[in-house]
Write a protein that holds these residues in place. Structure first.
Motif, PDB file in Angstrom:
ATOM      1  N   LEU A   9      39.899  24.330  29.626  1.00 10.02           N
ATOM      2  CA  LEU A   9      39.136  24.910  30.849  1.00 10.02           C
ATOM      3  C   LEU A   9      38.828  26.220  29.972  1.00 10.02           C
ATOM      4  O   LEU A   9      39.519  26.919  29.041  1.00 10.02           O
ATOM      5  CB  LEU A   9      40.113  25.426  31.697  1.00 10.02           C
ATOM      6  CG  LEU A   9      40.747  24.558  32.633  1.00 10.02           C
ATOM      7  CD1 LEU A   9      41.879  24.830  33.520  1.00 10.02           C
ATOM      8  CD2 LEU A   9      39.781  23.986  33.557  1.00 10.02           C
ATOM      9  N   LYS A  10      37.447  26.816  30.368  1.00 10.35           N
ATOM     10  CA  LYS A  10      37.023  28.187  29.678  1.00 10.35           C
ATOM     11  C   LYS A  10      36.427  28.767  30.828  1.00 10.35           C
ATOM     12  O   LYS A  10      35.348  28.355  31.579  1.00 10.35           O
ATOM     13  CB  LYS A  10      35.892  27.695  28.616  1.00 10.35           C
ATOM     14  CG  LYS A  10      36.379  26.966  27.425  1.00 10.35           C
ATOM     15  CD  LYS A  10      35.347  26.828  26.269  1.00 10.35           C
ATOM     16  CE  LYS A  10      35.945  25.911  25.331  1.00 10.35           C
ATOM     17  NZ  LYS A  10      35.220  25.492  24.288  1.00 10.35           N
ATOM     18  N   PRO A  11      36.941  30.125  31.105  1.00  5.87           N
ATOM     19  CA  PRO A  11      38.114  30.741  30.322  1.00  5.87           C
ATOM     20  C   PRO A  11      39.427  29.773  30.967  1.00  5.87           C
ATOM     21  O   PRO A  11      39.389  29.169  31.857  1.00  5.87           O
ATOM     22  CB  PRO A  11      37.924  32.079  30.831  1.00  5.87           C
ATOM     23  CG  PRO A  11      37.448  32.164  32.220  1.00  5.87           C
ATOM     24  CD  PRO A  11      36.317  30.749  31.997  1.00  5.87           C
ATOM     25  N   THR A  12      40.474  30.102  30.181  1.00  8.43           N
ATOM     26  CA  THR A  12      41.752  29.600  30.780  1.00  8.43           C
ATOM     27  C   THR A  12      42.149  30.161  31.841  1.00  8.43           C
ATOM     28  O   THR A  12      41.780  31.183  32.419  1.00  8.43           O
ATOM     29  CB  THR A  12      42.837  29.564  29.604  1.00  8.43           C
ATOM     30  OG1 THR A  12      43.201  30.950  29.442  1.00  8.43           O
ATOM     31  CG2 THR A  12      42.402  29.067  28.242  1.00  8.43           C
ATOM     32  N   LYS A  13      43.000  29.683  32.720  1.00  5.58           N
ATOM     33  CA  LYS A  13      43.634  29.947  34.036  1.00  5.58           C
ATOM     34  C   LYS A  13      44.179  31.323  33.628  1.00  5.58           C
ATOM     35  O   LYS A  13      44.219  32.487  34.324  1.00  5.58           O
ATOM     36  CB  LYS A  13      44.470  29.291  34.630  1.00  5.58           C
ATOM     37  CG  LYS A  13      43.893  27.846  35.093  1.00  5.58           C
ATOM     38  CD  LYS A  13      45.168  27.055  35.577  1.00  5.58           C
ATOM     39  CE  LYS A  13      44.501  25.523  35.946  1.00  5.58           C
ATOM     40  NZ  LYS A  13      45.528  24.493  36.109  1.00  5.58           N
ATOM     41  N   LEU A  16      41.861  34.106  33.308  1.00  8.53           N
ATOM     42  CA  LEU A  16      41.193  34.629  34.655  1.00  8.53           C
ATOM     43  C   LEU A  16      42.076  35.495  35.087  1.00  8.53           C
ATOM     44  O   LEU A  16      41.829  36.546  35.677  1.00  8.53           O
ATOM     45  CB  LEU A  16      40.880  33.429  35.431  1.00  8.53           C
ATOM     46  CG  LEU A  16      39.818  32.608  35.248  1.00  8.53           C
ATOM     47  CD1 LEU A  16      39.717  31.538  36.366  1.00  8.53           C
ATOM     48  CD2 LEU A  16      38.293  33.333  35.519  1.00  8.53           C
ATOM     49  N   MET A  91      35.267  28.915  35.999  1.00  9.98           N
ATOM     50  CA  MET A  91      35.584  28.456  34.918  1.00  9.98           C
ATOM     51  C   MET A  91      34.989  27.228  34.523  1.00  9.98           C
ATOM     52  O   MET A  91      34.502  26.319  35.650  1.00  9.98           O
ATOM     53  CB  MET A  91      37.007  28.259  34.528  1.00  9.98           C
ATOM     54  CG  MET A  91      37.802  27.444  35.714  1.00  9.98           C
ATOM     55  SD  MET A  91      39.751  27.717  35.593  1.00  9.98           S
ATOM     56  CE  MET A  91      40.059  27.216  36.960  1.00  9.98           C
TER      57      MET A  91
END
Length: 168
Positions: A9-13, A16, A91
């Motif tokens: 995932l970009k950005p990661t959780k 975020l 994301m």
């Protein structure tokens, strides 16, 4: 049952949440911004299979004491109409493409599924506080839902989001 994809995932959780948490009125972290680590969580199923529902526990070590937050999140393949105020961020998911992450308190799918979620058995007489003489650091759990057995002290924020309708 939801399909969990093991992908990037970009950005990661956590990235975020690092941007979003300081904008919440109940955030109590340090002035330099959150230093987050995932501490746990669980997922609920959307019967339609369209919305990801996750309750993530993150611990912030930026303040004088570690503080854990229970953050309800939803993930969607398209923006949720009328919920711009609840957008945590977007994301890129390695399998599903662009995802919109929302504060789950404002997502009707999460709100509809929450009353159907299993609840822990009642524990009369048990207190969520460290034992006397414990040298473990106290932890605070800031959440608008649920109870965590390892929380040192449970503190309700002065501003409670008007969501979920859960009573202590």
């Amino acid at each position: 049952m939801a399909v969990i994809h093991h992908t990037a995932l970009k950005p990661t959780k956590l990235e975020l949440l690092t941007s979003w948490l300081p904008s919440r009125p109940w955030y109590v972290g340090g002035a330099g911004g959150p230093e987050l680590a995932k501490a746990g969580g669980f997922r609920l199923d959307d019967p339609e299979g369209e919305v990801g529902i996750e309750f993530m526990v993150v611990t912030d070590t930026s303040g004088t004491h570690p503080t854990s937050y229970l953050v309800p999140l939803t993930y969607r393949g398209a923006p949720l109409d009328g919920a711009e105020h609840a957008l945590v961020g977007t994301m890129e998911h390695g399998v599903l493409g662009r995802r919109w992450a929302y504060d789950g308190c404002h997502d009707p799918v999460l709100v509809a599924q929450l009353p159907l979620a299993p609840r822990p058995a009642s524990r009369p007489g048990r207190r969520a506080s460290p034992s006397a003489g414990s040298d473990r650091p106290r932890r605070r759990l800031l959440a608008d839902a649920g109870w965590h057995p390892r929380a040192g002290a449970v503190r309700r924020p002065a501003h409670r989001p008007p969501c979920l309708g859960i009573r202590p």
